[in-house]
Scaffold this motif. Structure first.
Motif, PDB file in Angstrom:
ATOM      1  N   ALA A 238     -15.131 -64.464  13.649  1.00  0.00           N
ATOM      2  CA  ALA A 238     -14.293 -63.270  13.777  1.00  0.00           C
ATOM      3  C   ALA A 238     -13.783 -63.119  15.208  1.00  0.00           C
ATOM      4  O   ALA A 238     -12.625 -62.736  15.435  1.00  0.00           O
ATOM      5  CB  ALA A 238     -15.073 -62.024  13.357  1.00  0.00           C
ATOM      6  N   CYS A 239     -14.644 -63.446  16.182  1.00  0.00           N
ATOM      7  CA  CYS A 239     -14.208 -63.400  17.591  1.00  0.00           C
ATOM      8  C   CYS A 239     -13.127 -64.451  17.850  1.00  0.00           C
ATOM      9  O   CYS A 239     -12.152 -64.186  18.566  1.00  0.00           O
ATOM     10  CB  CYS A 239     -15.398 -63.625  18.516  1.00  0.00           C
ATOM     11  N   LEU A 240     -13.298 -65.645  17.278  1.00  0.00           N
ATOM     12  CA  LEU A 240     -12.287 -66.697  17.426  1.00  0.00           C
ATOM     13  C   LEU A 240     -10.960 -66.256  16.821  1.00  0.00           C
ATOM     14  O   LEU A 240      -9.902 -66.413  17.438  1.00  0.00           O
ATOM     15  CB  LEU A 240     -12.776 -67.979  16.758  1.00  0.00           C
TER      16      LEU A 240
ATOM     17  N   HIS B 210      -5.025 -73.909  23.890  1.00  0.00           N
ATOM     18  CA  HIS B 210      -5.455 -75.081  23.123  1.00  0.00           C
ATOM     19  C   HIS B 210      -5.473 -74.776  21.619  1.00  0.00           C
ATOM     20  O   HIS B 210      -6.252 -75.380  20.882  1.00  0.00           O
ATOM     21  CB  HIS B 210      -6.839 -75.521  23.597  1.00  0.00           C
ATOM     22  N   TYR B 211      -4.598 -73.898  21.197  1.00  0.00           N
ATOM     23  CA  TYR B 211      -4.591 -73.437  19.817  1.00  0.00           C
ATOM     24  C   TYR B 211      -4.495 -74.587  18.808  1.00  0.00           C
ATOM     25  O   TYR B 211      -5.123 -74.553  17.744  1.00  0.00           O
ATOM     26  CB  TYR B 211      -3.421 -72.469  19.608  1.00  0.00           C
ATOM     27  N   HIS B 212      -3.722 -75.622  19.135  1.00  0.00           N
ATOM     28  CA  HIS B 212      -3.498 -76.716  18.178  1.00  0.00           C
ATOM     29  C   HIS B 212      -4.737 -77.584  17.969  1.00  0.00           C
ATOM     30  O   HIS B 212      -4.746 -78.441  17.085  1.00  0.00           O
ATOM     31  CB  HIS B 212      -2.318 -77.589  18.617  1.00  0.00           C
ATOM     32  N   TYR B 213      -5.799 -77.366  18.755  1.00  0.00           N
ATOM     33  CA  TYR B 213      -7.050 -78.104  18.558  1.00  0.00           C
ATOM     34  C   TYR B 213      -8.058 -77.313  17.706  1.00  0.00           C
ATOM     35  O   TYR B 213      -9.134 -77.819  17.396  1.00  0.00           O
ATOM     36  CB  TYR B 213      -7.707 -78.428  19.897  1.00  0.00           C
ATOM     37  N   ILE B 214      -7.733 -76.093  17.351  1.00  0.00           N
ATOM     38  CA  ILE B 214      -8.696 -75.241  16.662  1.00  0.00           C
ATOM     39  C   ILE B 214      -8.819 -75.640  15.192  1.00  0.00           C
ATOM     40  O   ILE B 214      -7.826 -75.755  14.476  1.00  0.00           O
ATOM     41  CB  ILE B 214      -8.277 -73.759  16.766  1.00  0.00           C
ATOM     42  N   TYR B 215     -10.062 -75.873  14.788  1.00  0.00           N
ATOM     43  CA  TYR B 215     -10.402 -76.134  13.388  1.00  0.00           C
ATOM     44  C   TYR B 215     -11.465 -75.116  13.028  1.00  0.00           C
ATOM     45  O   TYR B 215     -12.640 -75.270  13.357  1.00  0.00           O
ATOM     46  CB  TYR B 215     -10.910 -77.566  13.230  1.00  0.00           C
ATOM     47  N   HIS B 216     -11.032 -74.043  12.357  1.00  0.00           N
ATOM     48  CA  HIS B 216     -11.870 -72.867  12.186  1.00  0.00           C
ATOM     49  C   HIS B 216     -13.206 -73.153  11.505  1.00  0.00           C
ATOM     50  O   HIS B 216     -14.206 -72.498  11.786  1.00  0.00           O
ATOM     51  CB  HIS B 216     -11.109 -71.788  11.410  1.00  0.00           C
ATOM     52  N   ARG B 217     -13.246 -74.119  10.621  1.00  0.00           N
ATOM     53  CA  ARG B 217     -14.474 -74.368   9.865  1.00  0.00           C
ATOM     54  C   ARG B 217     -15.604 -74.911  10.751  1.00  0.00           C
ATOM     55  O   ARG B 217     -16.762 -74.940  10.323  1.00  0.00           O
ATOM     56  CB  ARG B 217     -14.191 -75.344   8.717  1.00  0.00           C
ATOM     57  N   LEU B 218     -15.286 -75.348  11.961  1.00  0.00           N
ATOM     58  CA  LEU B 218     -16.324 -75.816  12.879  1.00  0.00           C
ATOM     59  C   LEU B 218     -17.069 -74.653  13.540  1.00  0.00           C
ATOM     60  O   LEU B 218     -18.029 -74.866  14.275  1.00  0.00           O
ATOM     61  CB  LEU B 218     -15.713 -76.720  13.959  1.00  0.00           C
ATOM     62  N   VAL B 219     -16.616 -73.434  13.290  1.00  0.00           N
ATOM     63  CA  VAL B 219     -17.292 -72.230  13.808  1.00  0.00           C
ATOM     64  C   VAL B 219     -17.807 -71.458  12.592  1.00  0.00           C
ATOM     65  O   VAL B 219     -17.150 -70.550  12.074  1.00  0.00           O
ATOM     66  CB  VAL B 219     -16.326 -71.368  14.641  1.00  0.00           C
TER      67      VAL B 219
ATOM     68  N   CYS C 106      -7.374 -65.841  18.741  1.00  0.00           N
ATOM     69  CA  CYS C 106      -6.163 -66.535  18.288  1.00  0.00           C
ATOM     70  C   CYS C 106      -5.019 -65.552  18.059  1.00  0.00           C
ATOM     71  O   CYS C 106      -3.863 -65.830  18.392  1.00  0.00           O
ATOM     72  CB  CYS C 106      -6.441 -67.295  16.986  1.00  0.00           C
ATOM     73  N   ASP C 107      -5.343 -64.386  17.495  1.00  0.00           N
ATOM     74  CA  ASP C 107      -4.321 -63.391  17.156  1.00  0.00           C
ATOM     75  C   ASP C 107      -3.983 -62.470  18.324  1.00  0.00           C
ATOM     76  O   ASP C 107      -3.041 -61.670  18.218  1.00  0.00           O
ATOM     77  CB  ASP C 107      -4.804 -62.541  15.978  1.00  0.00           C
ATOM     78  N   GLY C 108      -4.779 -62.564  19.401  1.00  0.00           N
ATOM     79  CA  GLY C 108      -4.567 -61.639  20.513  1.00  0.00           C
ATOM     80  C   GLY C 108      -4.926 -60.213  20.133  1.00  0.00           C
ATOM     81  O   GLY C 108      -4.334 -59.246  20.636  1.00  0.00           O
ATOM     82  N   ASP C 109      -5.899 -60.064  19.241  1.00  0.00           N
ATOM     83  CA  ASP C 109      -6.319 -58.747  18.758  1.00  0.00           C
ATOM     84  C   ASP C 109      -7.523 -58.280  19.585  1.00  0.00           C
ATOM     85  O   ASP C 109      -8.683 -58.525  19.241  1.00  0.00           O
ATOM     86  CB  ASP C 109      -6.684 -58.847  17.275  1.00  0.00           C
ATOM     87  N   LYS C 110      -7.244 -57.578  20.651  1.00  0.00           N
ATOM     88  CA  LYS C 110      -8.281 -57.153  21.581  1.00  0.00           C
ATOM     89  C   LYS C 110      -9.258 -56.173  20.944  1.00  0.00           C
ATOM     90  O   LYS C 110     -10.477 -56.265  21.150  1.00  0.00           O
ATOM     91  CB  LYS C 110      -7.643 -56.527  22.815  1.00  0.00           C
TER      92      LYS C 110
ATOM     93  N   ALA D  33     -10.906 -65.699  27.907  1.00  0.00           N
ATOM     94  CA  ALA D  33     -11.151 -66.468  26.693  1.00  0.00           C
ATOM     95  C   ALA D  33      -9.882 -66.596  25.856  1.00  0.00           C
ATOM     96  O   ALA D  33      -9.601 -67.658  25.289  1.00  0.00           O
ATOM     97  CB  ALA D  33     -12.262 -65.805  25.884  1.00  0.00           C
ATOM     98  N   LYS D  34      -9.120 -65.527  25.771  1.00  0.00           N
ATOM     99  CA  LYS D  34      -7.859 -65.564  25.002  1.00  0.00           C
ATOM    100  C   LYS D  34      -6.889 -66.589  25.588  1.00  0.00           C
ATOM    101  O   LYS D  34      -6.265 -67.369  24.843  1.00  0.00           O
ATOM    102  CB  LYS D  34      -7.208 -64.178  24.999  1.00  0.00           C
ATOM    103  N   GLU D  35      -6.775 -66.621  26.899  1.00  0.00           N
ATOM    104  CA  GLU D  35      -5.884 -67.582  27.549  1.00  0.00           C
ATOM    105  C   GLU D  35      -6.292 -69.017  27.215  1.00  0.00           C
ATOM    106  O   GLU D  35      -5.446 -69.866  26.904  1.00  0.00           O
ATOM    107  CB  GLU D  35      -5.896 -67.370  29.063  1.00  0.00           C
ATOM    108  N   PHE D  36      -7.609 -69.288  27.259  1.00  0.00           N
ATOM    109  CA  PHE D  36      -8.098 -70.640  26.981  1.00  0.00           C
ATOM    110  C   PHE D  36      -7.859 -71.028  25.515  1.00  0.00           C
ATOM    111  O   PHE D  36      -7.351 -72.114  25.226  1.00  0.00           O
ATOM    112  CB  PHE D  36      -9.592 -70.717  27.306  1.00  0.00           C
TER     113      PHE D  36
END
Length: 344
Positions: free
Chosen positions: A310-312, A294-303, A316-320, A287-290
């Motif tokens: 928090a999982c998203l 595609h980080y530049h498509y992320i619009y956090h308010r859609l989640v 994004c931060d690579g915080d396992k 999931a982190k790789e995906f």
């Protein structure tokens, strides 16, 4: 010419033939109910292809027991669900085709309602409402009902939300259009995702009707890990998601990331407490790789859901550590809610 054609069909009994493809694999217990639902259909001009996909326990005798001249039986080497549906496209006698799984049902008026709208608007595809029904409890829910509030025609310009409906089994297709636009299934899990992405990106006009047409029966408990929620299944889903990316319009991709977090990944996060640590690690890394690709498509308010969000953020931060902690909480809350529902 279009109007005359529709008037001809409505004023005569020579309606177009609909081919129904019923793929089978170890389907003896569920197939009779599926075929009975076909026989109960108001639309009578049918060509029903029941295809055994290589399983040693065949269903030919069940098909013959219905004594229905519209039913054709085939046996072929095992190729999987997608290629079996392609077999149906190539062997259809009808002008239109409908895909019906051998453990599901259709409503009596489903095909007539889909065909009426197809003929009225000269459409190559018409889609209706799917009901997801627990075979044991009878509890029902409607699959993305928000897309089917009214009868309308979806065009390339207004179709962004339609990509949420990844089912191929709630739709009537003109066979010629599938062949012309090279819309076929591919091998692998979640072939519906890629097939519908092709469909939505290639057909100019798709009809939507606000009527129930398909019953998707769900078997087994939803409070324990199943084959459909295994890590191998997750990886199959990820392969399909990565493959369909090239068919998704650029403007849709931010919503696709949100759909991934709110639906695709969420299915497995809800089961997180059942996975081993190695399996959790694999889900996180994939999931982190995906997400980071595609980080530049992320619009956090859609989640909007806080735990999903928090999982998203963790991906994004690579915080396992944060991801593992949050996913476990999300999963436990969901499982507790499921158990509570069963007690009611």
């Amino acid at each position: 010419m279009k109007i005359l054609r529709n008037l001809f069909y409505k004023s005569s009994r020579d309606l177009p033939t609909i081919s129904i493809l019923v793929p089978c694999y170890n389907s003896r217990e569920t197939l009779p109910a599926t075929l009975k639902s076909i026989q109960a259909s108001i639309y009578r001009n049918l060509d029903v292809m029941v295809v055994d996909d290589g399983h040693e326990v065949r269903v030919e005798d069940i098909v013959k027991s219905f004594n229905d001249s519209r039913f054709r039986y085939f046996y072929k080497d095992n190729e999987g669900l997608g290629l079996t549906r392609n077999f149906g496209i190539e062997n259809a006698l009808g002008e239109y085709i409908f895909f019906l799984d051998s453990d599901d049902l259709i409503y009596p008026n489903a095909l007539s309602s889909l065909m009426d709208y197809a003929l009225a608007h000269d459409l190559d595809c018409v889609s209706g409402v799917t009901v997801r029904k627990n075979a044991e409890t009878g509890i029902e829910s409607e699959w993305f009902r928000s897309l089917y509030r009214t009868k309308r025609i979806s065009t390339l310009e207004n179709r962004l939300s339609q990509f949420d409906d990844t089912l191929s089994t709630n739709k009537l297709y003109r066979v010629e259009a599938l062949k012309k636009h090279d819309i076929y299934f591919e091998t692998g899990l979640y072939e519906d995702k890629l097939f519908t992405a092709k469909l939505y990106s290639k057909l100019e006009r798709i009809g939507l009707i606000d009527e129930r047409v398909y019953v998707w029966l769900v078997y087994g408990s939803e409070t324990s890990i199943t084959t459909s929620k295994s890590v191998a299944n997750f990886q199959g889903r990820m392969t399909a998601i990565n493959n369909l990316w090239r068919y998704i319009p650029e403007i849709r991709k931010a919503y696709q990331i949100a759909f991934y977090m709110n639906h695709d990944l969420l299915i497995y996060l809800r089961e997180f407490v059942f996975y081993s640590q190695a399996e959790k690690d694999e889900i996180y890394e994939t999931a982190k790789e995906f997400i980071q690709k595609h980080y530049h498509y992320i619009y956090h308010r859609l989640v909007p859901a806080s735990l999903n969000r928090a999982c998203l953020d963790a991906l994004c931060d690579g915080d396992k550590e944060k991801f593992m902690y949050t996913a476990d909480i999300l999963s436990q809350i969901f499982q507790d809610e499921q158990k509570q529902k069963q007690r009611i």
